[in-house]
Design an enzyme around this catalytic site. Structure first.
Site, short mmCIF file in Angstrom:
data_model
loop_
_atom_site.label_atom_id
_atom_site.label_comp_id
_atom_site.label_asym_id
_atom_site.label_seq_id
_atom_site.Cartn_x
_atom_site.Cartn_y
_atom_site.Cartn_z
N GLU A 1 0.81 -1.22 0.00
CA GLU A 1 0.00 0.00 0.00
C GLU A 1 0.85 1.28 0.00
O GLU A 1 0.42 2.31 -0.51
CB GLU A 1 -0.96 0.02 1.20
CG GLU A 1 -2.09 -0.99 1.10
CD GLU A 1 -1.73 -2.35 1.68
OE1 GLU A 1 -0.54 -2.58 2.00
OE2 GLU A 1 -2.65 -3.19 1.84
N PHE B 1 -10.66 -7.21 14.56
CA PHE B 1 -9.68 -7.66 13.58
C PHE B 1 -9.46 -6.58 12.52
O PHE B 1 -10.40 -6.06 11.94
CB PHE B 1 -10.15 -8.96 12.91
CG PHE B 1 -9.20 -9.43 11.84
CD1 PHE B 1 -7.93 -9.84 12.16
CD2 PHE B 1 -9.59 -9.43 10.51
CE1 PHE B 1 -7.04 -10.26 11.18
CE2 PHE B 1 -8.70 -9.85 9.52
CZ PHE B 1 -7.43 -10.26 9.86
N GLN B 2 -8.21 -6.25 12.29
CA GLN B 2 -7.80 -5.22 11.32
C GLN B 2 -8.44 -3.87 11.59
O GLN B 2 -8.72 -3.11 10.68
CB GLN B 2 -8.06 -5.69 9.88
CG GLN B 2 -7.14 -6.85 9.48
CD GLN B 2 -7.08 -7.10 7.99
OE1 GLN B 2 -8.03 -6.84 7.26
NE2 GLN B 2 -5.95 -7.64 7.53
N LYS C 1 -17.39 -0.59 6.95
CA LYS C 1 -17.92 -1.60 6.05
C LYS C 1 -19.45 -1.50 5.96
O LYS C 1 -20.02 -1.61 4.88
CB LYS C 1 -17.51 -2.99 6.54
CG LYS C 1 -17.69 -4.07 5.50
CD LYS C 1 -16.98 -5.36 5.92
CE LYS C 1 -17.06 -6.40 4.80
NZ LYS C 1 -16.36 -7.65 5.17
N MET D 1 24.49 8.57 0.44
CA MET D 1 24.43 9.88 1.10
C MET D 1 24.77 9.75 2.57
O MET D 1 25.45 10.61 3.14
CB MET D 1 23.04 10.52 0.91
CG MET D 1 22.95 11.95 1.41
SD MET D 1 24.14 13.06 0.60
CE MET D 1 23.15 13.70 -0.75
#
Lengths: 199, 575
Positions: free
Chosen positions: B54, B116-117, B166, B478
């Site tokens: 993501e 959950f999540q 949802k 760097m």
């Protein structure tokens, strides 16, 4: 002491917490869940030192009003104002600055007051036009409203008796004179039914 | 699109809203809490680019937005899907990219239960978004998304996140587009221009002997290139560019000096320190361009124009601060800008510039070693300066900025403010999708490329033709450079191994090449450009080369570290 005369009390010089010329911001926001989080997050993130922040409803539904007393120098305060103005939920930020204004703080203080000191505590409270709102066997709860300095002075006066508990609301401020309503460029009221929408 | 009164599921309302906002592509990754939206997507003419992580979806949307000026859109599920976006949102926030992130959230009854999540993504993203929303009812979806686009694209642009439960996606609501017209983003438009303040600015310009324009990213976002050039040309004022300002005005313009700041050209920083007037246009005096603030441009009056009033007088106190749209401000100023001839000032700068140019690495004989600066310079020549270059973060990013001369608008996409490694490949995929006609090059180091190279497969699956130049020096270069200069060369955790990039390319089914000498460079670039799909070139460059000149962090702009040997000083071809 005779005849109920109020004794003269030397009001003590107050602590460093005193804000002699506080920068007072009045912030109008949407009355939505999470707005306080956004404002608090901004203040924390940008490192602005604040003395107090109060929030409550206003004369208009959907509109909240915060009073923020900022302990910073002028450039920092200007930064704070500009950052607050970037929040979508903020309609208007007023900087009361040098304008004549009323600043009020409310304190509830529970003071130890045994029978032999109770009358003295009561008399001193009277000097500050404070009200006794609760009495217990060995303590009093005093309520007082006033400027930040006055509340500081009351607290310092009571300290020798023993302060058992203390709560202050933080300042609520308003400019004197003509009312200065929020001049946000987008009209109120907001859409209805958005309470669930914003965090 | 349906009649306003029709009933839709919340999931459909998401896509109805995106269609009406003109969205043609979203970058995302499905999951449980966003499943209803993905199910509804099948019925809509919107391209979905399936990413491998993501974070990359956010960078793709970012690259899409930066290359095109349109708002990028990213979709993710709740929990880890949403938290993986955070780096991408922060990257967009710091570089003012308009981006809308749509995340699924657990059902509203489960909010706050550590389901959950479930993570509090609106809480997490407050500091890295302009605004965010938690939507728990289908009827709030359209107003939230409309406002999100308005907020993301207005004023100083930035990312906005819309978290949709949802059950909100599954329940039904009417679509009333007009009733959802956003207004709150209009609350803090910049105030009307103040004639007195404009007059002060003109007065300073009129009296300046050594004026300099500091050209920033805001020029591009305001679409004010023509106005900036008109002012520069009429008043004969040279311009220096910030990293994100590269491409805002053409690098090969006679008045263009090049990049300023930590790795800016020596003559540019000297010009800033000796200027008597700085005109800062759409830039924010970041610490990477000012160096030590106390000694920054000590002789200069300063005019600062920015759409974001909180940037004015933030780092550098200025004499004239104008909060406003740069294009509007310049249009108001232009009629009164006096024609001037500043040949003495320009001559002085040319002298400083010539002094550097004779030491330029490009002007030295080929010693058999391949330098990153060579790669950038030759890539610029071979693409005739016409490519969109998307860089990662580190040494190669600075060499690119120094040696690829960006003339075209939105021709450089790079993570400036956040300095996000791993940005280049996904952002380039987004840029190419936004501008399919453009030749897009990824320029990345071996370190950053390894952070997100899984997106090679996204490029293959979506058939996105990006050309990839990996500048491989075997170090996190760097950081190694800082260790060499400031930590007595203790190379702690900076040597980094890489896979065989040619074999890696082969595993992804794309052509890979390895280049170790400058002589082989042009042919390899030619083959990569000619390849049908994505193509990769690994450039094995000098391992312990450093970017010069360099203003150490916290030093004054004129305290530059120059290249220690006579080998080379950064610079460009003498114009």
């Amino acid at each position: 002491m005779k005849g109920g005369a109020i004794p003269k009390v030397a009001v003590p010089q107050v602590s460093a917490r005193q804000v002699s010329a506080p920068h007072v911001l009045v912030v109008y926001t949407d009355d939505e869940p999470g707005v306080l989080t956004r404002v608090a997050s901004l203040i924390r993130r940008r490192g602005f030192n604040i003395h107090s922040l109060t929030v409550g409803p206003t004369e208009r539904a959907g509109l909240s009003r915060m009073t923020i007393v900022v302990d910073s120098d002028a450039p920092m305060v200007r930064q704070a104002v500009e950052h607050l103005r970037k929040l979508v939920n903020v309609l208007e930020v007023q900087q009361l600055g040098e304008r004549p204004k009323v600043i009020r703080d409310l304190v509830l203080v529970r003071v130890a007051a045994r029978p032999e000191t109770r009358s003295e505590v009561l008399q001193l409270a009277q000097v500050f036009r404070a009200t006794v709102v609760d009495i217990a066997e060995d303590s009093l709860v005093i309520e007082c409203t006033g400027s930040l300095d006055k509340i500081d002075a009351l607290v310092d006066t009571m300290r020798p008796f023993g302060i058992l508990e203390l709560g202050r609301t933080g300042a609520v401020a308003m400019a004197r004179g003509t009312r200065n309503p929020p001049a946000g460029r987008a009209p109120l009221p907001l859409r209805t039914g958005t309470e669930s929408m914003s965090v | 699109m349906q009649e306003p009164a029709a009933e839709f599921t919340g999931a459909q309302l998401i896509w109805e809203s995106l269609l009406r906002e003109g969205v043609d592509t979203v970058f995302g990754y499905p999951g449980g809490a966003i499943l209803p939206a993905y199910d509804a997507l099948v019925g809509y003419p919107i391209r979905h680019v399936l990413v491998r992580h993501e974070q990359s979806a956010a960078h793709m949307a970012d690259g899409y937005a930066r290359a095109s000026g349109r708002t990028g859109v990213v979709v993710a599920t709740s929990g880890p899907g949403a938290t993986n976006l955070v780096t991408g949102l922060a990257t967009a926030m710091l570089d003012s990219t308009p981006l809308v992130a749509i995340t699924g959230q657990v059902g509203s009854a489960l909010l706050g239960t550590d389901a959950f999540q479930e993570v509090d993504i609106t809480g997490i993203t407050i500091p890295v978004t302009k605004h965010n929303y938690l939507v728990t009812r289908a009827e709030d979806i359209v107003p939230a998304i409309r406002e999100a686009f308005a907020v993301a694209g207005s004023g100083r642009p930035g990312p906005v996140l819309v978290d949709i439960t949802k059950d909100a996606q599954q329940s039904r609501a009417a679509l009333d587009w007009d009733a959802a017209t956003p207004q709150r983003h209009l609350r803090h438009l910049p105030p009307p221009l103040d004639a007195a303040v404009l007059a002060q600015a003109l007065e300073l310009i009129r009296h300046a002997k050594r004026p300099l324009i500091l050209a920033g990213h805001g020029i591009q976002m305001a679409g004010a290139r023509a106005e900036v050039l008109a002012l520069a040309e009429r008043a004969d004022i040279p311009f220096a560019l910030t990293l994100l300002g590269l491409g805002a005005v053409p690098a090969t313009h006679p008045l263009s000096l090049g990049m300023m700041g930590m790795h800016g050209e020596a003559w540019v920083n000297r010009a800033i320190q000796e200027a008597d007037l700085l005109l800062a246009f759409g830039m924010r005096f970041d610490d990477r361009v000012t160096g030590k603030l106390k000694e920054y441009a000590p002789n200069a009056k300063k005019i600062h124009v920015d759409i974001d009033a909180s940037e004015l007088n933030k780092n550098v106190p200025v004499d004239v601060a104008i909060a406003g749209d740069l294009k509007d401000v310049l249009r108001a100023l232009l009629p009164d800008i006096p024609v001037a001839d500043r040949s003495a000032w320009l001559g002085a700068i040319r002298e400083w510039r010539g002094d550097s140019a004779v030491r330029d690495i490009q002007n030295l004989p080929d010693d058999g070693h391949l330098y990153a600066a060579h790669v950038m310079h030759d890539l610029w020549k071979l693409t005739k300066g016409g490519a969109v270059v998307v860089t990662d973060v580190g040494q190669h990013q600075m060499w690119e900025a120094q040696y690829y001369k960006h003339d075209g608008e939105r021709s450089l996409v790079t993570s400036g403010g956040a300095g996000t490694m791993g940005f280049a490949l996904p952002a380039a995929i987004g840029a190419k999708i936004a501008r399919p006609e453009a030749e897009v090059w990824v320029v990345a180091g071996d370190g950053g490329f390894q952070m997100t190279f899984a997106e090679l497969m996204t490029a293959v699956q979506e058939n996105v033709k990006v050309n990839i130049a990996i500048i491989n020096n075997g170090y996190l270069g760097m950081v190694r450079q800082w260790q060499a200069l400031f930590y007595e060369s203790r190379y702690s955790a900076t040597p980094i191994l890489s896979p065989d990039f040619v074999k890696l390319a082969d595993a992804f089914g794309i052509p890979g090449q390895r280049v170790e000498t400058r002589a082989d460079l042009a042919a390899a670039v030619g083959r990569a450009r000619a390849a049908q799909g994505p193509a990769l070139i690994e450039f094995k460059v000098e391992q312990e080369d450093s970017v010069y000149p360099m203003v150490p962090a916290g030093a004054a702009l004129h305290d530059m570290i120059r290249r220690p040997s006579a080998l080379a000083e950064t610079g460009s071809d003498p114009a």
